[in-house]
Design a protein around this motif. Structure first.
Motif, mmCIF file in Angstrom:
data_model
loop_
_atom_site.group_PDB
_atom_site.id
_atom_site.type_symbol
_atom_site.label_atom_id
_atom_site.label_comp_id
_atom_site.label_asym_id
_atom_site.label_seq_id
_atom_site.Cartn_x
_atom_site.Cartn_y
_atom_site.Cartn_z
ATOM 1 N N MET A 1 0.851 -1.196 0.000
ATOM 2 C CA MET A 1 0.000 0.000 0.000
ATOM 3 C C MET A 1 0.881 1.238 0.000
ATOM 4 N N LYS A 2 0.658 2.114 -0.981
ATOM 5 C CA LYS A 2 1.463 3.330 -1.076
ATOM 6 C C LYS A 2 0.564 4.565 -1.024
ATOM 7 N N ILE A 3 0.963 5.536 -0.226
ATOM 8 C CA ILE A 3 0.213 6.784 -0.101
ATOM 9 C C ILE A 3 1.090 7.939 -0.548
ATOM 10 N N ALA A 4 0.558 8.729 -1.490
ATOM 11 C CA ALA A 4 1.266 9.914 -1.989
ATOM 12 C C ALA A 4 0.887 11.110 -1.132
ATOM 13 N N ILE A 5 1.867 11.788 -0.588
ATOM 14 C CA ILE A 5 1.624 12.862 0.378
ATOM 15 C C ILE A 5 2.258 14.173 -0.073
ATOM 16 N N ASP A 6 1.452 15.218 -0.051
ATOM 17 C CA ASP A 6 1.932 16.579 -0.295
ATOM 18 C C ASP A 6 2.576 17.061 1.006
ATOM 19 N N ALA A 7 3.891 16.914 1.088
ATOM 20 C CA ALA A 7 4.602 17.229 2.334
ATOM 21 C C ALA A 7 4.676 18.717 2.619
ATOM 22 N N MET A 8 4.387 19.566 1.610
ATOM 23 C CA MET A 8 4.510 21.009 1.782
ATOM 24 C C MET A 8 3.157 21.670 2.048
ATOM 25 N N GLY A 9 2.095 20.895 2.121
ATOM 26 C CA GLY A 9 0.760 21.454 2.325
ATOM 27 C C GLY A 9 0.379 21.529 3.787
ATOM 28 N N GLY A 10 -0.106 22.702 4.236
ATOM 29 C CA GLY A 10 -0.533 22.864 5.617
ATOM 30 C C GLY A 10 0.207 23.982 6.325
ATOM 31 N N ASP A 11 -0.399 24.480 7.373
ATOM 32 C CA ASP A 11 0.187 25.595 8.125
ATOM 33 C C ASP A 11 1.509 25.223 8.794
ATOM 34 N N TYR A 12 1.652 23.947 9.164
ATOM 35 C CA TYR A 12 2.849 23.511 9.889
ATOM 36 C C TYR A 12 3.710 22.547 9.069
ATOM 37 N N ALA A 13 3.512 22.600 7.750
ATOM 38 C CA ALA A 13 4.305 21.746 6.865
ATOM 39 C C ALA A 13 5.700 22.361 6.658
ATOM 40 N N PRO A 14 6.721 21.532 6.440
ATOM 41 C CA PRO A 14 6.630 20.067 6.396
ATOM 42 C C PRO A 14 6.849 19.381 7.741
ATOM 43 N N THR A 15 7.114 20.158 8.794
ATOM 44 C CA THR A 15 7.506 19.567 10.086
ATOM 45 C C THR A 15 6.452 18.595 10.613
ATOM 46 N N GLU A 16 5.213 19.057 10.773
ATOM 47 C CA GLU A 16 4.182 18.205 11.354
ATOM 48 C C GLU A 16 3.761 17.081 10.407
ATOM 49 N N VAL A 17 3.851 17.343 9.113
ATOM 50 C CA VAL A 17 3.517 16.293 8.142
ATOM 51 C C VAL A 17 4.501 15.145 8.283
ATOM 52 N N VAL A 18 5.779 15.452 8.355
ATOM 53 C CA VAL A 18 6.812 14.419 8.491
ATOM 54 C C VAL A 18 6.644 13.665 9.809
ATOM 55 N N LYS A 19 6.386 14.392 10.887
ATOM 56 C CA LYS A 19 6.184 13.738 12.185
ATOM 57 C C LYS A 19 4.997 12.773 12.121
ATOM 58 N N GLY A 20 3.909 13.217 11.501
ATOM 59 C CA GLY A 20 2.721 12.382 11.380
ATOM 60 C C GLY A 20 2.967 11.147 10.539
ATOM 61 N N VAL A 21 3.711 11.327 9.448
ATOM 62 C CA VAL A 21 4.044 10.192 8.582
ATOM 63 C C VAL A 21 4.880 9.165 9.345
ATOM 64 N N GLU A 22 5.840 9.640 10.131
ATOM 65 C CA GLU A 22 6.676 8.696 10.887
ATOM 66 C C GLU A 22 5.874 7.974 11.971
ATOM 67 N N LEU A 23 4.927 8.672 12.596
ATOM 68 C CA LEU A 23 4.050 8.000 13.560
ATOM 69 C C LEU A 23 3.237 6.905 12.880
#
Length: 346
Positions: A1-23
């Motif tokens: 299963m592969k999910i494509a993620i816009d890592a630069m989207g969001g008020d706290y991107a990319p920091t919170e996006v990366v943290k969420g992906v690792e969780l």
């Protein structure tokens, strides 16, 4: 299963996006992640690159940009490239916490809508209070379409039904039509016609009209509405909850020592209520009606919400929600064509 993620989207991107992906990566060993964005900004944030692939994108679609124009013009943006990877069958789903309009445009124009569905609708999951048998409900459309026709509302009912059954595990979900009264003859001509059409379909557990004041009390498992009304209702619920919390906190802080001590004693209760009302626990908003899962999280989402949204996407893929929707509309194409024609004549 592969999910494509816009890592630069969001008020706290990319920091919170990366943290969420690792969780999510640590929690779900069967998922691989394709992160699209500026690698020089993303890579230093990653603790472990296991099952995470980084793809360079040179452009970013900002929150304030005109959505359709941005999607059409910025082909090398993290948002466009993530959506394109799904279209090219390099990923199974698309996720972003960025510009809502751009996400919807990418879902429609890049990934594409399911054959037979006129207008995809944006679905979100909200909490139900004081009902031990039901703890959440699905509402759509909450903003994908400012205006909806009779046939659109009819199709939303089926898309909501399959989402509630497959992802929320609600058996034979109760479907209600958001209106300004519970009587069948309430509302404008569109809502009267929608009530009549939905009530005649034996494949739907349609319970009639529901009022906005009863949404959080468990009036229905799936609430159908046009995008303008749905978005207004959603923001009214959000705004009321935030205003009440601000009012309570303000009164406590301005009162005497007894009130502050009482608030301290009630802290576990306030925490429990806050958790129950936090609909981010259910993930993001899903664009129902596209060929693959397209999911949008709130722009202010933090890591835990990102993780919850990824679990939501995993549930959609595992349960074959999109496949079930496609199958139903394929099998019932003649019926849908007839209902669409009759709806036009009303």
């Amino acid at each position: 299963m592969k999910i494509a993620i816009d890592a630069m989207g969001g008020d706290y991107a990319p920091t919170e996006v990366v943290k969420g992906v690792e969780l999510a990566r640590n929690a779900y060993p069967d998922i691989e992640f394709k992160l699209f964005g500026q690698i020089d900004k993303i890579k230093p944030l990653i603790e472990n690159e296991e099952r995470i692939e980084l793809i360079q994108s040179d452009e970013i679609i900002e929150m304030a940009e005109e959505p359709v124009k941005a999607v059409m013009k910025k082909k090398n943006s993290s948002l466009d490239m993530a959506a394109q990877s799904v279209k090219d069958h390099e990923a199974d789903a698309f996720f972003s916490a960025g510009n809502t309009g751009a996400i919807l445009a990418a879902g429609l124009f890049i990934i594409g809508r399911i054959k037979g569905i006129d207008r995809p609708g944006l679905a979100t999951t909200l909490p139900i209070v004081n009902d031990p048998e039901h703890d959440n409900f699905v509402m759509l459309d909450v903003g994908a379409n400012a205006e909806s026709k009779l046939f659109n509302l009819y199709q939303y009912a089926f898309m909501g039904k399959y989402y509630a059954e497959n992802v929320r595990k609600i058996n034979n979900p109760r479907i209600g039509l958001l209106n300004n009264g519970t009587e069948s003859d309430k509302g404008d001509s569109l809502h009267k016609a929608a009530n009549e059409l939905l009530s005649k379909d034996n494949n739907l557990n349609f319970i009639g009209n529901v009022e906005s004041r009863e949404l959080l009390n468990g009036a229905a498992d799936v609430v159908i509405t046009d995008g303008f009304t749905g978005n207004a209702a959603l923001k009214a619920i959000e705004g009321t909850a935030l205003s009440l919390l601000t009012l309570i906190k303000g009164d406590i802080m301005s009162a005497g020592l007894k009130s502050k001590f009482g608030a301290l004693m009630l802290k576990p209760t306030f925490k429990k209520i806050g958790k129950q009302m936090d609909y981010s626990q259910y993930g993001g908003a899903v664009l129902m009606g596209t060929k693959a899962p397209v999911v949008k999280a709130h722009g202010s989402s933090k890591a835990n919400t990102i993780k919850n949204t990824i679990f939501q996407i995993k549930s959609m893929i595992d349960s074959k929600t999109i496949d079930n929707v496609v199958s139903y509309f394929d099998k019932n194409s003649d019926k849908m064509a007839e209902i669409k024609q009759n709806a036009k004549n009303k």
